[in-house]
Design a protein around this motif. Structure first.
Motif, PDB file in Angstrom:
ATOM      1  N   ARG A 181       0.820  -1.221   0.000  1.00 17.53           N
ATOM      2  CA  ARG A 181       0.000   0.000   0.000  1.00 17.53           C
ATOM      3  C   ARG A 181       0.851   1.267   0.000  1.00 17.53           C
ATOM      4  N   ARG A 182       2.079   1.160  -0.475  1.00 14.99           N
ATOM      5  CA  ARG A 182       3.027   2.273  -0.387  1.00 14.99           C
ATOM      6  C   ARG A 182       2.475   3.560  -0.993  1.00 14.99           C
ATOM      7  N   ASP A 183       1.883   3.484  -2.160  1.00 19.30           N
ATOM      8  CA  ASP A 183       1.374   4.698  -2.800  1.00 19.30           C
ATOM      9  C   ASP A 183       0.236   5.311  -1.995  1.00 19.30           C
ATOM     10  N   ASP A 184      -0.654   4.479  -1.460  1.00 20.46           N
ATOM     11  CA  ASP A 184      -1.760   4.995  -0.651  1.00 20.46           C
ATOM     12  C   ASP A 184      -1.247   5.682   0.606  1.00 20.46           C
ATOM     13  N   ILE A 185      -0.194   5.140   1.183  1.00 21.07           N
ATOM     14  CA  ILE A 185       0.333   5.685   2.438  1.00 21.07           C
ATOM     15  C   ILE A 185       1.149   6.949   2.206  1.00 21.07           C
ATOM     16  N   PHE A 186       2.081   6.882   1.257  1.00 17.63           N
ATOM     17  CA  PHE A 186       3.076   7.946   1.104  1.00 17.63           C
ATOM     18  C   PHE A 186       2.805   8.920  -0.045  1.00 17.63           C
ATOM     19  N   ASN A 187       1.984   8.522  -1.020  1.00 18.01           N
ATOM     20  CA  ASN A 187       1.879   9.321  -2.245  1.00 18.01           C
ATOM     21  C   ASN A 187       0.451   9.651  -2.660  1.00 18.01           C
ATOM     22  N   ASP A 188      -0.482   9.630  -1.733  1.00 20.06           N
ATOM     23  CA  ASP A 188      -1.863  10.000  -2.068  1.00 20.06           C
ATOM     24  C   ASP A 188      -1.903  11.489  -2.409  1.00 20.06           C
ATOM     25  N   ALA A 189      -2.317  11.788  -3.624  1.00 18.18           N
ATOM     26  CA  ALA A 189      -2.320  13.185  -4.081  1.00 18.18           C
ATOM     27  C   ALA A 189      -3.259  14.058  -3.257  1.00 18.18           C
ATOM     28  N   ALA A 190      -4.246  13.462  -2.602  1.00 20.74           N
ATOM     29  CA  ALA A 190      -5.199  14.241  -1.804  1.00 20.74           C
ATOM     30  C   ALA A 190      -4.663  14.570  -0.420  1.00 20.74           C
ATOM     31  N   ALA A 191      -3.551  13.958  -0.024  1.00 21.28           N
ATOM     32  CA  ALA A 191      -2.991  14.201   1.307  1.00 21.28           C
ATOM     33  C   ALA A 191      -2.037  15.388   1.248  1.00 21.28           C
ATOM     34  N   PRO A 192      -2.300  16.446   2.009  1.00 18.35           N
ATOM     35  CA  PRO A 192      -1.371  17.595   2.034  1.00 18.35           C
ATOM     36  C   PRO A 192       0.002  17.166   2.546  1.00 18.35           C
ATOM     37  N   THR A 193       1.008  17.892   2.124  1.00 22.03           N
ATOM     38  CA  THR A 193       2.373  17.590   2.547  1.00 22.03           C
ATOM     39  C   THR A 193       3.084  18.865   2.997  1.00 22.03           C
ATOM     40  N   ALA A 194       4.184  18.663   3.715  1.00 26.77           N
ATOM     41  CA  ALA A 194       5.071  19.762   4.112  1.00 26.77           C
ATOM     42  C   ALA A 194       6.497  19.256   3.968  1.00 26.77           C
ATOM     43  N   GLY A 195       7.437  20.154   4.186  1.00 26.59           N
ATOM     44  CA  GLY A 195       8.830  19.766   4.025  1.00 26.59           C
ATOM     45  C   GLY A 195       9.208  19.666   2.564  1.00 26.59           C
ATOM     46  N   ASN A 196      10.048  18.702   2.246  1.00 25.08           N
ATOM     47  CA  ASN A 196      10.546  18.515   0.883  1.00 25.08           C
ATOM     48  C   ASN A 196       9.665  17.513   0.148  1.00 25.08           C
TER      49      ASN A 196
ATOM     50  N   PRO B  80     -17.163  16.608  -2.745  1.00 24.18           N
ATOM     51  CA  PRO B  80     -17.166  15.180  -2.392  1.00 24.18           C
ATOM     52  C   PRO B  80     -15.767  14.588  -2.272  1.00 24.18           C
ATOM     53  N   ALA B  81     -14.794  15.185  -2.957  1.00 18.59           N
ATOM     54  CA  ALA B  81     -13.425  14.667  -2.906  1.00 18.59           C
ATOM     55  C   ALA B  81     -12.859  14.732  -1.492  1.00 18.59           C
ATOM     56  N   ILE B  82     -13.324  15.692  -0.697  1.00 16.24           N
ATOM     57  CA  ILE B  82     -12.827  15.832   0.674  1.00 16.24           C
ATOM     58  C   ILE B  82     -13.342  14.693   1.542  1.00 16.24           C
ATOM     59  N   ALA B  83     -14.631  14.403   1.431  1.00 11.82           N
ATOM     60  CA  ALA B  83     -15.186  13.270   2.179  1.00 11.82           C
ATOM     61  C   ALA B  83     -14.538  11.968   1.730  1.00 11.82           C
ATOM     62  N   ASP B  84     -14.252  11.853   0.448  1.00  8.24           N
ATOM     63  CA  ASP B  84     -13.610  10.640  -0.071  1.00  8.24           C
ATOM     64  C   ASP B  84     -12.202  10.479   0.512  1.00  8.24           C
ATOM     65  N   ALA B  85     -11.464  11.593   0.609  1.00 13.44           N
ATOM     66  CA  ALA B  85     -10.099  11.528   1.147  1.00 13.44           C
ATOM     67  C   ALA B  85     -10.111  11.054   2.597  1.00 13.44           C
ATOM     68  N   ILE B  86     -11.042  11.574   3.395  1.00  8.67           N
ATOM     69  CA  ILE B  86     -11.139  11.158   4.792  1.00  8.67           C
ATOM     70  C   ILE B  86     -11.553   9.693   4.888  1.00  8.67           C
ATOM     71  N   ALA B  87     -12.468   9.282   4.030  1.00  8.34           N
ATOM     72  CA  ALA B  87     -12.893   7.878   4.025  1.00  8.34           C
ATOM     73  C   ALA B  87     -11.731   6.953   3.673  1.00  8.34           C
ATOM     74  N   ARG B  88     -10.902   7.372   2.733  1.00  5.85           N
ATOM     75  CA  ARG B  88      -9.733   6.553   2.380  1.00  5.85           C
ATOM     76  C   ARG B  88      -8.762   6.461   3.551  1.00  5.85           C
ATOM     77  N   ASN B  89      -8.579   7.571   4.260  1.00  4.55           N
ATOM     78  CA  ASN B  89      -7.696   7.551   5.438  1.00  4.55           C
ATOM     79  C   ASN B  89      -8.225   6.586   6.497  1.00  4.55           C
ATOM     80  N   ARG B  90      -9.534   6.587   6.686  1.00  2.44           N
ATOM     81  CA  ARG B  90     -10.127   5.679   7.677  1.00  2.44           C
ATOM     82  C   ARG B  90      -9.909   4.218   7.270  1.00  2.44           C
TER      83      ARG B  90
END
Length: 239
Positions: A66-81, A186-196
């Motif tokens: 599940r590497r891409d879902d964990i580390f590279n989900d485009a809907a997940a905000p990021t910080a740093g590099n 709806p994309a926001i609710a979907d992102a949270i559902a995926r995290n759950r």
């Protein structure tokens, strides 16, 4: 006790299950276990160690799958590099006191490490206020203020609710009316559902929880511990 003791001894390799067991052996084993109860404790510890190792190996396999879902989900905000060689993922809730305690150390880890990517996983588990704040935070990304809003929510001393979330949003310069409209995407609710779903798959049960490399760190840890996990992930070859 005899049969459970024998089972433990066989299961942990202290006895050979292929070896014939004479009838007199039952009494000998019973007597031995009564005289040496630490053997049962040792056997239980061996079984527990094996279980923990099997669970860790299973989770490491799942992280790889599940590497891409964990580390590279485009809907997940990021910080740093964003191109950092190590990604630190945090599952959090804005009303979690331990997440708030962890926030300064996480920020310090990012500031100290120019090659660290921080991935935010909004995982509201502490009620409607947390849910509203998570949706608002993800919606703030459209105005380019996610990180500032995130830190302000984490720095809030009271209970995060709908009203306090909107007040904080205004304080950090967000267009609150635009934010409310964007929260309905709806994309926001979907992102949270995926995290759950992802948290459930990874057997995450509380906040904060971190994923770095092939390790899951459960609960609040200090900066030095967090940095050690990051260093270990950087030194461990992928695959």
């Amino acid at each position: 006790m005899l049969f459970s003791g024998l089972a433990l001894l066989f299961a942990t390799g202290l006895l050979d299950s292929a070896r014939p067991v004479p009838s007199s052996f039952d009494a000998q084993v019973r007597q031995y276990l009564l005289q040496n109860p630490e053997i049962v404790v040792e056997s239980l510890q061996r079984l527990e160690n094996r279980r923990q190792l099997a669970d860790a190996n299973e989770l490491q396999t799942l992280i790889a799958e599940r590497r891409d879902d964990i580390f590279n989900d485009a809907a997940a905000p990021t910080a740093g590099n964003p191109e950092g060689d190590v990604a630190l993922v945090e599952f959090f809730d804005y009303n979690c006191p331990y997440c708030r305690k962890a926030a300064p150390d996480i920020q310090q880890a990012v500031e100290d490490d120019p090659n660290l990517k921080l991935v935010f996983k909004e995982w509201p588990i502490l009620g409607p206020g947390s849910e509203f704040a998570a949706r608002a935070a993800l919606a703030s990304h459209k105005q380019g203020k996610y990180e500032a809003f995130h830190h302000a929510l984490m720095g809030f001393s009271g209970r995060v609710s709908e009203s306090s979330t909107l007040t904080i949003a205004g304080d950090v310069g967000l267009d609150v009316e635009q934010l409310k409209r964007d929260m309905e995407d709806p994309a926001i609710a979907d992102a949270i559902a995926r995290n759950r779903a992802l948290a459930n798959d990874l057997r995450i049960t509380g906040t904060p929880t971190f994923v770095v490399g092939d390790e899951i760190i459960r609960g609040l840890v200090d900066l030095a511990t967090l940095q050690r996990f990051i260093t270990d992930a950087r030194e461990k070859p992928e695959g």
